[in-house]
Scaffold this motif. Structure first.
Motif, PDB file in Angstrom:
ATOM      1  N   GLU A 162       0.832  -1.210   0.000  1.00 53.03           N
ATOM      2  CA  GLU A 162       0.000   0.000   0.000  1.00 53.03           C
ATOM      3  C   GLU A 162       0.866   1.259   0.000  1.00 53.03           C
ATOM      4  O   GLU A 162       0.551   2.252  -0.680  1.00 53.03           O
ATOM      5  CB  GLU A 162      -0.947  -0.023   1.206  1.00 53.03           C
ATOM      6  CG  GLU A 162      -2.035  -1.076   1.075  1.00 53.03           C
ATOM      7  CD  GLU A 162      -2.892  -1.211   2.316  1.00 53.03           C
ATOM      8  OE1 GLU A 162      -2.594  -0.537   3.328  1.00 53.03           O
ATOM      9  OE2 GLU A 162      -3.865  -1.987   2.281  1.00 53.03           O
ATOM     10  N   ILE A 163       1.965   1.240   0.735  1.00 54.71           N
ATOM     11  CA  ILE A 163       2.899   2.370   0.728  1.00 54.71           C
ATOM     12  C   ILE A 163       3.500   2.543  -0.660  1.00 54.71           C
ATOM     13  O   ILE A 163       3.616   3.664  -1.170  1.00 54.71           O
ATOM     14  CB  ILE A 163       3.980   2.163   1.806  1.00 54.71           C
ATOM     15  CG1 ILE A 163       3.373   2.383   3.192  1.00 54.71           C
ATOM     16  CG2 ILE A 163       5.177   3.085   1.578  1.00 54.71           C
ATOM     17  CD1 ILE A 163       4.267   1.964   4.340  1.00 54.71           C
ATOM     18  N   SER A 164       3.884   1.451  -1.283  1.00 55.81           N
ATOM     19  CA  SER A 164       4.419   1.516  -2.647  1.00 55.81           C
ATOM     20  C   SER A 164       3.422   2.144  -3.606  1.00 55.81           C
ATOM     21  O   SER A 164       3.776   2.982  -4.452  1.00 55.81           O
ATOM     22  CB  SER A 164       4.792   0.110  -3.126  1.00 55.81           C
ATOM     23  OG  SER A 164       5.193   0.123  -4.465  1.00 55.81           O
ATOM     24  N   ASN A 165       2.157   1.771  -3.480  1.00 53.62           N
ATOM     25  CA  ASN A 165       1.123   2.331  -4.352  1.00 53.62           C
ATOM     26  C   ASN A 165       0.990   3.843  -4.154  1.00 53.62           C
ATOM     27  O   ASN A 165       0.801   4.594  -5.113  1.00 53.62           O
ATOM     28  CB  ASN A 165      -0.220   1.642  -4.094  1.00 53.62           C
ATOM     29  CG  ASN A 165      -0.235   0.199  -4.562  1.00 53.62           C
ATOM     30  OD1 ASN A 165       0.563  -0.200  -5.408  1.00 53.62           O
ATOM     31  ND2 ASN A 165      -1.128  -0.597  -4.002  1.00 53.62           N
ATOM     32  N   PHE A 196      18.503   0.777   3.554  1.00 57.07           N
ATOM     33  CA  PHE A 196      19.285  -0.404   3.184  1.00 57.07           C
ATOM     34  C   PHE A 196      20.700   0.034   2.793  1.00 57.07           C
ATOM     35  O   PHE A 196      21.113  -0.078   1.636  1.00 57.07           O
ATOM     36  CB  PHE A 196      18.613  -1.152   2.036  1.00 57.07           C
ATOM     37  CG  PHE A 196      17.314  -1.829   2.392  1.00 57.07           C
ATOM     38  CD1 PHE A 196      16.989  -2.119   3.705  1.00 57.07           C
ATOM     39  CD2 PHE A 196      16.411  -2.172   1.401  1.00 57.07           C
ATOM     40  CE1 PHE A 196      15.789  -2.740   4.028  1.00 57.07           C
ATOM     41  CE2 PHE A 196      15.212  -2.803   1.704  1.00 57.07           C
ATOM     42  CZ  PHE A 196      14.903  -3.087   3.025  1.00 57.07           C
ATOM     43  N   ASN A 197      21.435   0.506   3.779  1.00 57.41           N
ATOM     44  CA  ASN A 197      22.764   1.061   3.507  1.00 57.41           C
ATOM     45  C   ASN A 197      23.794   0.002   3.142  1.00 57.41           C
ATOM     46  O   ASN A 197      24.869   0.343   2.630  1.00 57.41           O
ATOM     47  CB  ASN A 197      23.253   1.862   4.717  1.00 57.41           C
ATOM     48  CG  ASN A 197      22.417   3.101   4.942  1.00 57.41           C
ATOM     49  OD1 ASN A 197      22.044   3.797   3.999  1.00 57.41           O
ATOM     50  ND2 ASN A 197      22.080   3.373   6.195  1.00 57.41           N
ATOM     51  N   SER A 198      23.477  -1.270   3.362  1.00 56.17           N
ATOM     52  CA  SER A 198      24.421  -2.331   2.996  1.00 56.17           C
ATOM     53  C   SER A 198      24.733  -2.322   1.507  1.00 56.17           C
ATOM     54  O   SER A 198      25.830  -2.708   1.096  1.00 56.17           O
ATOM     55  CB  SER A 198      23.863  -3.702   3.392  1.00 56.17           C
ATOM     56  OG  SER A 198      23.774  -3.822   4.794  1.00 56.17           O
ATOM     57  N   VAL A 232      11.429   1.943  -3.693  1.00 61.37           N
ATOM     58  CA  VAL A 232      10.311   1.386  -2.932  1.00 61.37           C
ATOM     59  C   VAL A 232      10.062  -0.067  -3.323  1.00 61.37           C
ATOM     60  O   VAL A 232       9.642  -0.887  -2.493  1.00 61.37           O
ATOM     61  CB  VAL A 232       9.042   2.250  -3.103  1.00 61.37           C
ATOM     62  CG1 VAL A 232       8.457   2.122  -4.501  1.00 61.37           C
ATOM     63  CG2 VAL A 232       8.005   1.916  -2.038  1.00 61.37           C
ATOM     64  N   ASP A 233      10.335  -0.439  -4.579  1.00 62.17           N
ATOM     65  CA  ASP A 233      10.173  -1.837  -4.992  1.00 62.17           C
ATOM     66  C   ASP A 233      11.131  -2.749  -4.223  1.00 62.17           C
ATOM     67  O   ASP A 233      10.771  -3.879  -3.856  1.00 62.17           O
ATOM     68  CB  ASP A 233      10.423  -1.991  -6.490  1.00 62.17           C
ATOM     69  CG  ASP A 233       9.305  -1.394  -7.330  1.00 62.17           C
ATOM     70  OD1 ASP A 233       8.164  -1.318  -6.834  1.00 62.17           O
ATOM     71  OD2 ASP A 233       9.569  -1.010  -8.474  1.00 62.17           O
ATOM     72  N   ASP A 234      12.352  -2.280  -3.975  1.00 61.53           N
ATOM     73  CA  ASP A 234      13.309  -3.066  -3.193  1.00 61.53           C
ATOM     74  C   ASP A 234      12.808  -3.239  -1.765  1.00 61.53           C
ATOM     75  O   ASP A 234      12.957  -4.310  -1.166  1.00 61.53           O
ATOM     76  CB  ASP A 234      14.681  -2.385  -3.186  1.00 61.53           C
ATOM     77  CG  ASP A 234      15.315  -2.335  -4.557  1.00 61.53           C
ATOM     78  OD1 ASP A 234      15.289  -3.365  -5.262  1.00 61.53           O
ATOM     79  OD2 ASP A 234      15.841  -1.267  -4.931  1.00 61.53           O
ATOM     80  N   ALA A 235      12.229  -2.179  -1.210  1.00 56.44           N
ATOM     81  CA  ALA A 235      11.689  -2.261   0.150  1.00 56.44           C
ATOM     82  C   ALA A 235      10.571  -3.292   0.235  1.00 56.44           C
ATOM     83  O   ALA A 235      10.488  -4.074   1.197  1.00 56.44           O
ATOM     84  CB  ALA A 235      11.188  -0.890   0.595  1.00 56.44           C
ATOM     85  N   VAL A 236       9.709  -3.319  -0.783  1.00 51.23           N
ATOM     86  CA  VAL A 236       8.599  -4.272  -0.802  1.00 51.23           C
ATOM     87  C   VAL A 236       9.108  -5.702  -0.963  1.00 51.23           C
ATOM     88  O   VAL A 236       8.637  -6.624  -0.273  1.00 51.23           O
ATOM     89  CB  VAL A 236       7.606  -3.911  -1.925  1.00 51.23           C
ATOM     90  CG1 VAL A 236       6.566  -5.019  -2.106  1.00 51.23           C
ATOM     91  CG2 VAL A 236       6.922  -2.592  -1.620  1.00 51.23           C
ATOM     92  N   LYS A 237      10.074  -5.908  -1.855  1.00 54.08           N
ATOM     93  CA  LYS A 237      10.610  -7.252  -2.078  1.00 54.08           C
ATOM     94  C   LYS A 237      11.264  -7.815  -0.814  1.00 54.08           C
ATOM     95  O   LYS A 237      11.118  -9.006  -0.499  1.00 54.08           O
ATOM     96  CB  LYS A 237      11.623  -7.225  -3.220  1.00 54.08           C
ATOM     97  CG  LYS A 237      11.014  -7.128  -4.607  1.00 54.08           C
ATOM     98  CD  LYS A 237      10.388  -8.448  -5.022  1.00 54.08           C
ATOM     99  CE  LYS A 237       9.982  -8.438  -6.481  1.00 54.08           C
ATOM    100  NZ  LYS A 237       9.386  -9.735  -6.880  1.00 54.08           N
ATOM    101  N   ALA A 238      12.000  -6.982  -0.098  1.00 52.67           N
ATOM    102  CA  ALA A 238      12.628  -7.446   1.146  1.00 52.67           C
ATOM    103  C   ALA A 238      11.570  -7.798   2.182  1.00 52.67           C
ATOM    104  O   ALA A 238      11.671  -8.813   2.880  1.00 52.67           O
ATOM    105  CB  ALA A 238      13.576  -6.372   1.686  1.00 52.67           C
ATOM    106  N   GLN A 239      10.531  -6.966   2.276  1.00 49.78           N
ATOM    107  CA  GLN A 239       9.462  -7.237   3.245  1.00 49.78           C
ATOM    108  C   GLN A 239       8.714  -8.520   2.876  1.00 49.78           C
ATOM    109  O   GLN A 239       8.294  -9.280   3.753  1.00 49.78           O
ATOM    110  CB  GLN A 239       8.494  -6.060   3.299  1.00 49.78           C
ATOM    111  CG  GLN A 239       7.471  -6.168   4.419  1.00 49.78           C
ATOM    112  CD  GLN A 239       7.496  -4.998   5.366  1.00 49.78           C
ATOM    113  OE1 GLN A 239       7.886  -3.903   5.005  1.00 49.78           O
ATOM    114  NE2 GLN A 239       7.074  -5.221   6.602  1.00 49.78           N
TER     115      GLN A 239
END
Length: 336
Positions: free
Chosen positions: A109-112, A125-127, A308-315
Motif C-alpha cells: 500500500e505504501i508503494s502504491n 538499506f545502507n548495505s 520502494v520496490d526493493d523495500a517491498v521485495k525485502a518485506q
C-alpha cells in the motif's frame, strides 16, 4: 542548491544519527537545511529539538506548509503509511526507516501511494552502498566463482539479551507498533542484501522464528532458507540474540562451482581453483547512506540505489519466513 529537510518523529533509534548526519552535511557541504521536526510524542519532541537546536512544529500540517523537499520518517513502523500518504500528497520526497510497513500488505500500500504521487522514496538499506558489498556483487557477476550454490548472511546484535528496548524505544518489541521483532528488524537488511548480491529474486522460503530470551513478548531470532530463481540457496540468520562484540564486520559466505567468497575480520577475500589461492580484492570508495543518495537525487537528479520496490521485495521475503514458521511449510513467492 540547498535541500530543505524535515524530520518526522524521533521514535526510531536511528533518528539521532540521521539528525547528526544532516548537521554534518549542513556544516561540510552547506547543501541542506533542517527546517524542523514534528513528533507526536511531545516530551520526545522537546528533548530532541532542544538537543539539536531544531525548530519544533506543533502538527504535521504546519511542517508540510513549510514546504520541505525531503522528509525523514523515523516514526514507529505502524505510523509510516499515514505519514507517507500526507507527505506524498504534498509532493515531499521521503526517506523512511526500514521496514517500511508492519507487514507485506502495508508495504504494498505504501508503494502504491509513492507511485501514485511520483515522489522519490528510499529506505535505510545502507548495505548496498558498502564498498565491500559492491565489490562482492561485482565478483559474483563476473562469473569467476562459477554458478553460485549457496550464500549465507548474518545480521544480529544482543538487543534482547541485554534488554535494549525501553522507554522511547520499547515500541520495537510491541507487535502492534513494529509488526515483528528481531527477525523483521534486522533480517530485512539481510533479505535486501541477498537480492542485491545475487541480482536475483527468491521463489521459495522455509523459515523458523523464535522467542529465545523471553525478555520481550515478540520474536527475537529467526532463520530463513531461501531458494532463488537461478537455483542458489540462501541462508538468512538474524535477530537480537547474538553476542558478537569485538567483531566489526558483517559475516558473509558465498560458495560457487569454481570457488568461494567470504568476509571475515580480515575483510573481503575470495578463492578460485583457477588462481590457486586466496585473493584480497582492492575495495574502493567510502560508505555512503541512502539518505545522502536521496538528497543528491533531489538536488542533482542522480539515481537511487534503493527504491520502494526493493523495500517491498525485502518485506515479502521476511513475511514469507514468518508465514513458513507459523504454518510449518514452505512458502512460494511471490506472495498472493
Amino acid at each position: 542548491m540547498v535541500i530543505k529537510v524535515a524530520i518526522v518523529s524521533f521514535a526510531h533509534v536511528h533518528a539521532p544519527s540521521h539528525a547528526e548526519q544532516l548537521i554534518r552535511r549542513r556544516t561540510e557541504k552547506a547543501d541542506v537545511e533542517v527546517i524542523g521536526v514534528y513528533d507526536d510524542d511531545s516530551e520526545r519532541a522537546r528533548f530532541y529539538t532542544n538537543r539539536y537546536g531544531f525548530r519544533l512544529f506543533d502538527n504535521i500540517n504546519d511542517l508540510i506548509k513549510a514546504k520541505p523537499d525531503v522528509a525523514v520518517v523515523d516514526s514507529e513502523t505502524s505510523k509510516h503509511r499515514n505519514y507517507i500518504e500526507l507527505l506524498a500528497e504534498n509532493n515531499v520526497n521521503i526517506f523512511c526507516e526500514k521496514p517500511i510497513g508492519i507487514n507485506f500488505k502495508d508495504a504494498v500500500e505504501i508503494s502504491n501511494i509513492v507511485k501514485k504521487h511520483g515522489i522519490l522514496f528510499t529506505t535505510g538499506f545502507n548495505s548496498r552502498l558498502n564498498p565491500e558489498n559492491a565489490k562482492a556483487r561485482e565478483i559474483l557477476a563476473s562469473g569467476v566463482l562459477g554458478r553460485v550454490s549457496m550464500i549465507r548472511i548474518r545480521v544480529a546484535h544482543p538487543g534482547a539479551i541485554d534488554k535494549w528496548f525501553k522507554g522511547w524505544s520499547e515500541w520495537f518489541a510491541v507487535n502492534q507498533y513494529s509488526g515483528g521483532g528481531g527477525f523483521l528488524d534486522l533480517g530485512i537488511h539481510g533479505a535486501d542484501l541477498l537480492r542485491f548480491l545475487l541480482n536475483d529474486d527468491a521463489v521459495e522460503v522455509h523459515g523458523l522464528v523464535n522467542n529465545f530470551t523471553g525478555n520481550y513478548n515478540i520474536d527475537d531470532q529467526g532463520v530463513g532458507v531461501l531458494r532463488f530463481s537461478k537455483g542458489t540457496l540462501g541462508i538468512l540468520d538474524a535477530g537480537w540474540t547474538q553476542v558478537i562484540e569485538g567483531l566489526p564486520w558483517s559475516p558473509l559466505e558465498v560458495y560457487g562451482e569454481k570457488g568461494s567468497l567470504v568476509r571475515t575480520e580480515l575483510g573481503l577475500m575470495y578463492f578460485t581453483r583457477d588462481q590457486g589461492g586466496w585473493v584480497k580484492p582492492r575495495v574502493q570508495g567510502v560508505q555512503r547512506t541512502t539518505l545522502d543518495e536521496l538528497i543528491d537525487a533531489v538536488a542533482k537528479g542522480s539515481p537511487l540505489s534503493v527504491t520502494v520496490d526493493d523495500a517491498v521485495k525485502a518485506q515479502e521475503i521476511i513475511e514469507a519466513v514468518y508465514r513458513s514458521s507459523m504454518e510449518g511449510k514452505a512458502i512460494k513467492l511471490p506472495l498472493t
